[in-house]
Design a protein around this motif. Structure first.
Motif, PDB file in Angstrom:
ATOM      1  N   PHE A  80       0.828  -1.211   0.000  1.00  0.00           N
ATOM      2  CA  PHE A  80       0.000   0.000   0.000  1.00  0.00           C
ATOM      3  C   PHE A  80       0.863   1.262   0.000  1.00  0.00           C
ATOM      4  CE2 PHE A  80      -3.405  -2.799   1.873  1.00  0.00           C
ATOM      5  CZ  PHE A  80      -4.169  -2.818   0.716  1.00  0.00           C
ATOM      6  N   LEU A  81       1.960   1.236   0.753  1.00  0.00           N
ATOM      7  CA  LEU A  81       2.879   2.378   0.734  1.00  0.00           C
ATOM      8  C   LEU A  81       3.520   2.540  -0.644  1.00  0.00           C
ATOM      9  CD1 LEU A  81       4.688   2.090   4.171  1.00  0.00           C
ATOM     10  CD2 LEU A  81       3.096   3.866   3.444  1.00  0.00           C
ATOM     11  N   LEU A  82       3.819   1.425  -1.295  1.00  0.00           N
ATOM     12  CA  LEU A  82       4.401   1.474  -2.637  1.00  0.00           C
ATOM     13  C   LEU A  82       3.434   2.127  -3.616  1.00  0.00           C
ATOM     14  CD1 LEU A  82       6.703   0.599  -4.594  1.00  0.00           C
ATOM     15  CD2 LEU A  82       5.350  -1.466  -4.990  1.00  0.00           C
ATOM     16  N   GLN A  83       2.161   1.811  -3.505  1.00  0.00           N
ATOM     17  CA  GLN A  83       1.182   2.417  -4.401  1.00  0.00           C
ATOM     18  C   GLN A  83       1.122   3.935  -4.221  1.00  0.00           C
ATOM     19  OE1 GLN A  83      -0.405   0.816  -6.873  1.00  0.00           O
ATOM     20  NE2 GLN A  83       0.833  -0.921  -6.227  1.00  0.00           N
ATOM     21  N   ILE A  84       1.264   4.389  -2.992  1.00  0.00           N
ATOM     22  CA  ILE A  84       1.264   5.831  -2.717  1.00  0.00           C
ATOM     23  C   ILE A  84       2.532   6.482  -3.265  1.00  0.00           C
ATOM     24  CG2 ILE A  84       1.346   7.550  -0.859  1.00  0.00           C
ATOM     25  CD1 ILE A  84      -0.427   5.592   0.758  1.00  0.00           C
TER      26      ILE A  84
END
Length: 68
Positions: A23-27
């Motif tokens: 999820f952090l990677l998507q951000i």
């Protein structure tokens, strides 16, 4: 590290770290897509893989510091 017991189902801590890192990677990818469009990043797929691994290591270190 260990597991987390959720109503009798054991969930590995590494799985939770991997999901949070994704999820952090998507951000972060929202910000780096602009750099990819400007061709500042040569191989975006390798860059994103390395970024994902770094995020997993950072989350793992954070989990260790917090004592989870």
């Amino acid at each position: 590290m260990g597991e987390l017991n959720l109503y009798g189902v054991y969930v590995p801590i590494l799985l939770i770290q991997s999901i949070l890192a994704y999820f952090l990677l998507q951000i972060v990818m929202m910000a780096t897509d602009r750099l990819v469009d400007q061709e500042w990043i040569a191989w975006p797929s390798i860059f994103n893989l390395c970024l994902y691994v770094v995020l997993i290591f950072l989350l793992h270190g954070l989990f260790i510091l917090c004592g989870i």
